[in-house]
Write a protein that holds these residues in place. Structure first.
Motif, short mmCIF file in Angstrom:
data_model
loop_
_atom_site.label_atom_id
_atom_site.label_comp_id
_atom_site.label_asym_id
_atom_site.label_seq_id
_atom_site.Cartn_x
_atom_site.Cartn_y
_atom_site.Cartn_z
N THR B 149 -13.85 6.89 -16.51
CA THR B 149 -12.89 7.18 -17.10
C THR B 149 -12.21 6.37 -18.26
O THR B 149 -12.54 5.31 -18.08
CB THR B 149 -11.65 7.37 -16.01
OG1 THR B 149 -10.37 7.91 -16.67
CG2 THR B 149 -11.55 6.29 -15.20
N SER B 150 -11.60 6.85 -19.13
CA SER B 150 -10.99 5.89 -20.35
C SER B 150 -9.75 5.31 -19.81
O SER B 150 -9.21 4.63 -20.47
CB SER B 150 -10.91 6.74 -21.68
OG SER B 150 -10.17 7.97 -21.35
N GLN B 151 -9.27 5.90 -18.66
CA GLN B 151 -8.09 5.57 -18.30
C GLN B 151 -8.16 3.89 -17.59
O GLN B 151 -9.05 3.70 -16.96
CB GLN B 151 -7.57 6.44 -16.97
CG GLN B 151 -6.25 5.79 -16.47
CD GLN B 151 -5.26 7.28 -16.33
OE1 GLN B 151 -5.46 8.17 -17.04
NE2 GLN B 151 -4.22 7.07 -15.55
N LEU B 152 -7.18 3.01 -18.18
CA LEU B 152 -7.59 1.74 -17.75
C LEU B 152 -6.48 1.00 -16.78
O LEU B 152 -6.46 0.03 -16.32
CB LEU B 152 -7.37 0.82 -18.83
CG LEU B 152 -8.75 0.98 -19.98
CD1 LEU B 152 -8.45 0.31 -21.23
CD2 LEU B 152 -9.97 0.68 -19.35
N SER B 153 -5.41 1.94 -16.55
CA SER B 153 -4.19 1.38 -15.67
C SER B 153 -3.55 2.61 -15.17
O SER B 153 -3.95 3.70 -15.43
CB SER B 153 -3.42 0.68 -16.60
OG SER B 153 -2.59 1.50 -17.63
N GLY B 154 -2.68 2.02 -14.42
CA GLY B 154 -2.12 3.37 -13.32
C GLY B 154 -2.92 3.62 -12.24
O GLY B 154 -4.07 3.07 -11.88
N SER B 155 -2.54 4.82 -11.61
CA SER B 155 -3.38 5.30 -10.54
C SER B 155 -4.00 6.59 -11.06
O SER B 155 -3.52 7.46 -11.94
CB SER B 155 -2.27 5.82 -9.33
OG SER B 155 -1.71 4.90 -8.64
N VAL B 156 -5.00 6.69 -10.39
CA VAL B 156 -5.83 7.83 -10.63
C VAL B 156 -6.31 8.47 -9.08
O VAL B 156 -6.30 7.85 -7.90
CB VAL B 156 -7.26 7.69 -11.18
CG1 VAL B 156 -7.01 7.48 -12.47
CG2 VAL B 156 -8.22 6.77 -10.72
N GLU B 157 -6.31 9.86 -9.24
CA GLU B 157 -6.79 10.64 -7.89
C GLU B 157 -8.40 11.12 -8.08
O GLU B 157 -8.62 11.42 -9.34
CB GLU B 157 -5.80 11.62 -7.53
CG GLU B 157 -4.34 11.28 -7.19
CD GLU B 157 -3.87 11.88 -6.11
OE1 GLU B 157 -4.59 12.40 -5.15
OE2 GLU B 157 -2.81 12.46 -6.30
N VAL B 158 -9.22 10.92 -7.03
CA VAL B 158 -10.56 11.59 -7.02
C VAL B 158 -10.63 12.84 -6.32
O VAL B 158 -10.26 12.86 -5.17
CB VAL B 158 -11.61 10.24 -6.71
CG1 VAL B 158 -12.74 10.84 -6.83
CG2 VAL B 158 -11.08 9.29 -7.43
N CYS B 169 -12.11 19.14 -3.49
CA CYS B 169 -11.58 18.52 -2.26
C CYS B 169 -11.19 17.07 -2.73
O CYS B 169 -11.90 16.51 -3.46
CB CYS B 169 -12.78 18.45 -1.03
SG CYS B 169 -13.94 17.45 -1.38
N ARG B 170 -9.98 16.63 -2.07
CA ARG B 170 -9.59 15.31 -2.38
C ARG B 170 -10.18 14.39 -1.66
O ARG B 170 -10.54 14.15 -0.50
CB ARG B 170 -7.86 15.13 -2.03
CG ARG B 170 -7.36 13.97 -2.38
CD ARG B 170 -5.97 14.06 -2.26
NE ARG B 170 -5.32 12.87 -2.62
CZ ARG B 170 -5.23 11.73 -2.31
NH1 ARG B 170 -5.94 11.41 -1.10
NH2 ARG B 170 -4.64 10.86 -2.74
N VAL B 171 -10.67 13.26 -2.56
CA VAL B 171 -11.59 12.30 -2.05
C VAL B 171 -10.80 10.98 -1.88
O VAL B 171 -10.85 10.15 -0.71
CB VAL B 171 -12.56 11.92 -2.83
CG1 VAL B 171 -13.62 10.66 -2.70
CG2 VAL B 171 -13.74 13.12 -3.08
N GLY B 172 -10.00 10.67 -2.63
CA GLY B 172 -8.97 9.65 -2.44
C GLY B 172 -8.12 9.05 -3.77
O GLY B 172 -8.29 9.84 -4.61
N LYS B 173 -7.62 8.01 -3.67
CA LYS B 173 -6.81 7.46 -4.77
C LYS B 173 -7.20 6.04 -5.17
O LYS B 173 -7.39 5.04 -4.27
CB LYS B 173 -5.05 7.65 -4.41
CG LYS B 173 -4.17 7.22 -5.23
CD LYS B 173 -2.92 7.48 -4.76
CE LYS B 173 -1.91 6.93 -5.88
NZ LYS B 173 -0.56 7.39 -5.39
N LEU B 174 -6.97 5.64 -6.23
CA LEU B 174 -7.21 4.48 -6.62
C LEU B 174 -6.31 3.89 -7.68
O LEU B 174 -5.94 4.46 -8.79
CB LEU B 174 -8.79 4.04 -7.23
CG LEU B 174 -9.47 2.72 -7.41
CD1 LEU B 174 -9.45 2.02 -6.16
CD2 LEU B 174 -10.39 2.90 -8.25
N ASP B 175 -5.73 2.68 -7.37
CA ASP B 175 -4.96 1.90 -8.41
C ASP B 175 -5.86 1.12 -9.34
O ASP B 175 -6.60 0.22 -8.85
CB ASP B 175 -3.92 0.87 -7.89
CG ASP B 175 -2.89 1.90 -7.19
OD1 ASP B 175 -2.60 2.91 -7.53
OD2 ASP B 175 -2.58 1.45 -5.79
N LEU B 176 -5.92 1.26 -10.85
CA LEU B 176 -6.67 0.54 -11.67
C LEU B 176 -5.98 -0.56 -12.13
O LEU B 176 -4.84 -0.52 -12.05
CB LEU B 176 -6.94 1.78 -13.00
CG LEU B 176 -7.55 2.98 -12.62
CD1 LEU B 176 -7.57 3.79 -13.79
CD2 LEU B 176 -9.07 2.53 -12.25
#
Lengths: 479, 176
Positions: B149-158, B169-176
């Motif tokens: 992903t080109s997103q470098l900050s914040g939270s993303v959901e996978v 299906c929701r796999v998880g969440k990660l704070d970048l």
């Protein structure tokens, strides 16, 4: 004893009585500490493959089959997989303790040195982590240690049967890994030259030692040509292309120009960035499988091996600088000199399998695995220190003219020979690959520690002898 | 005794100096960065690789646009595996995923930002032997995934995109 004789004794290696019982007790204690948490031993792909072929039979020679025979023996003795696990760990620590007892003048010092040897497994956690596994590197190291031990026993007893035992142990060690012989590059010639360390030896005894070694090494070579039990010849497996592909990826990543054959990438010429995405000096196989933004390597195209070989022959001679840069970084990873991590110091589990093999104490195993992984991050606890201190110890013994330097040098040469060969042919930087040489270095350090304590306890013992091979001799007294 | 100690420490000091801790060589384009949250991440000077071809038409689309149903997953978005500092920049994140109903890993992975738009993706197929060891109901050794992903900050959901191409299906969440 005359003064002259006493002085001569001080100049000799004391190959004295074997402390069988105390060595066995120490070996058993160390075996319990290592084996209980990981029982019946951590199993990754390689040991599971060996275990499987101990049931289904030898199919190829990708891995030397002696490890599978060991599993077969363990199972047929009713000991299961754990029998081999306990045996290899016991042989390792028992041999080291017995050898230290044979080389140090006092029993208490020998016990202290043996405890120190085990302490190095705690201090340098990859040693402990690998010992908890069923990787073939462990019995390779154990039988190397046993070979040294039996050679010292032969010197103590002046008994050729122990020399034959040393040759058998050496042969088993060599038969377990294709690259194991350098461990004995100096030990084997020294066993022939001095089957009984320090004693006058007849040419007949030397001949017998040479014959035993040649026979056992010959059997080791035969074991990777013909399988048991039907003695059918099995074609040698070609694993060279894996190493060559690893080199091609390394050279390409370094030179920013892909030498990876296009046949393997669906006709696409990889960019420098794509090769760097694939290349990982920790393991050749980390380049396989899916990678972000890179076509997957296809190693099933016809004549893959020939294609890779041709590319390797073309690229390497013209990019020697990058070849050595790649080999250097693999070596750095292997010896644990990389600042931030150590690769694969412990397997930590039993992989899913069809044999019902499961850890007996999964929580304990997980706790120790976590300890090994965490402690391995600390630079001062990495394996390369073993090589530095073992070399320093050997140099110190040489400078002090302690006659035990000859033995230490032979063992050290084996350790350095092992990593030197891996520098050129290593397809991966797994910490386990250098386990046998780590063990030899740990033995030298423990012995040197014992010698230092010996000098402190008896300042005039051990002597500043001008030692030569002939100057190493057995003494019956002085213990 | 003094000579012995001097020799020993001299030799060790010399060898230690010769084999001091090593960083990755420059040509690998790798370094280790210290992130804001204190975790260190490997960083490459290379640009973010091209995303897989199947992902390109989905980039920037709302996650729910072509989705017919949401199913159950086990999995995790574990870490930032690599920061790409070249241009364009971005990150590669990694984890594992297992479709509980399908009893197989979702073949594709989608990364979604806080406004539920797709901002990246990747694929499963990486070997993760630790997962079936820890969770016997997971019967595949290849539940590992990577995603760009080109997103470098914040939270993303996978999210996992199942084989039918319409279920997620929701796999998880990660704070970048």
């Amino acid at each position: 004893m005359t003064n002259t004789a006493a002085a001569a004794d001080e100049r000799a290696i004391v190959v004295g009585e074997a402390h069988w019982l105390s060595s066995a007790v120490l070996g058993a204690l160390a075996t319990f500490v290592v084996c209980f948490p990981a029982w019946p031993g951590h199993f990754g792909y390689d040991p599971l493959y060996a275990y499987r072929t101990s049931i289904t039979g030898i199919e190829n020679m990708v891995w030397p089959p002696v490890h599978a025979y060991m599993f077969w023996l363990s199972r047929h003795l009713g000991l299961g997989a754990g029998g081999l696990f306990a045996a290899q760990v016991f042989i390792l620590f028992f041999s080291a303790a017995l050898s230290l007892g044979l080389l140090l003048r006092r029993r208490a010092l020998a016990i202290g040195a043996a405890v120190g040897f085990f302490g190095l497994f705690i201090l340098v956690p990859p040693l402990f982590g690998v010992a908890m596994s069923q990787w073939r590197d462990v019995p390779t190291g154990s039988f190397a240690m046993l070979a040294v031990c039996l050679w010292l026993c032969a010197s103590a007893q002046r008994d050729l049967r122990f020399v034959v035992g040393a040759a058998i142990a050496l042969g088993i060690s060599v038969s377990l890994r294709y690259n194991a012989f350098p461990l004995f590059a100096l030990i084997a010639p020294l066993i022939v030259a001095q089957p009984f360390l320090g004693c006058a030896v007849s040419w007949r005894e030397r001949g017998a030692a040479a014959l035993a070694l040649v026979l056992c090494l010959g059997l080791a070579v035969a074991s990777v040509q013909w399988r048991l039990p039907d003695l059918k010849r099995v074609d040698a497996a070609n694993t060279k292309f894996t190493i060559q592909l690893f080199d091609l990826l390394g050279v390409s990543a370094c030179s920013n120009e892909s030498f990876v054959p296009r046949q393997l990438t669906g006709g696409v010429t990889l960019s420098g960035a794509q090769v760097r995405e694939l290349y990982d000096p920790r393991h050749a196989q980390l380049a396989y499988g899916p990678h972000a933004g890179v076509p997957e390597l296809n190693l099933t195209v016809p004549q893959t091996e020939r294609i890779i070989d041709q590319a390797w022959r073309k690229a390497i001679p013209t990019h020697l600088g990058c070849y050595f840069a790649h080999r250097n970084i693999v070596f750095v990873e292997q010896l644990g000199m990389e600042k931030h991590h150590l690769f694969y110091p412990v397997h930590g589990a039993i992989d899913p399998n069809e044999f019902g093999l499961k850890l007996a104490h999964p929580r304990l195993s997980a706790a120790l695995t976590a300890y090994v992984v965490e402690a391995s991050r600390q630079l001062w606890r990495r394996p390369f220190w073993l090589y530095a201190f073992a070399a320093a110890a050997t140099l110190t013994l040489l400078a002090r003219r302690d006659p035990r330097w000859v033995l230490c040098l032979a063992v050290l040469a084996g350790a350095y020979g092992n990593v030197a060969l891996l520098y050129l042919i290593g397809p991966a930087a797994d910490a386990r690959y250098i386990f046998p040489s780590n063990v030899l270095c740990a033995f030298i350090i423990a012995l040197a520690g014992g010698i230092v304590m010996e000098r402190i306890a008896t300042p005039h013992a051990g002597g500043r002898a001008r030692s030569t091979l002939g100057g190493i001799r057995q003494v019956e007294s002085g213990r | 005794m003094r000579y012995s100690r001097v020799t020993l420490f001299g030799a060790v000091a010399g060898l230690s100096a010769a084999i001091a801790a090593c960083d990755q060589p420059e040509w690998r384009g790798l370094s280790v960065t210290e992130a804001v949250n204190g975790e260190s991440h490997p960083q490459s000077s290379d640009p973010l690789p091209q995303p897989p071809a199947w992902l390109q038409p989905l980039q920037g689309q709302p996650l729910r646009a072509g989705v017919s149903k949401e199913v159950d997953c086990k999995g995790n978005a574990e870490n930032v595996a690599l920061i790409y500092a070249g241009q364009p920049n971005g990150v590669r994140i990694a984890g594992w995923a297992w479709g509980s109903d399908e009893r197989a890993p979702p073949p594709r992975i989608l990364i979604v930002d806080s406004s539920a738009r797709i901002v990246g993706g990747g694929e499963t197929g990486l070997e993760r032997l630790d997962v079936p060891t820890a969770l016997p109901e997971v019967t595949s050794n290849y539940t590992g995934w990577w995603a760009l992903t080109s997103q470098l900050s914040g939270s993303v959901e996978v999210y996992g995109l199942m084989a039918d191409g319409k279920s997620i299906c929701r796999v998880g969440k990660l704070d970048l």
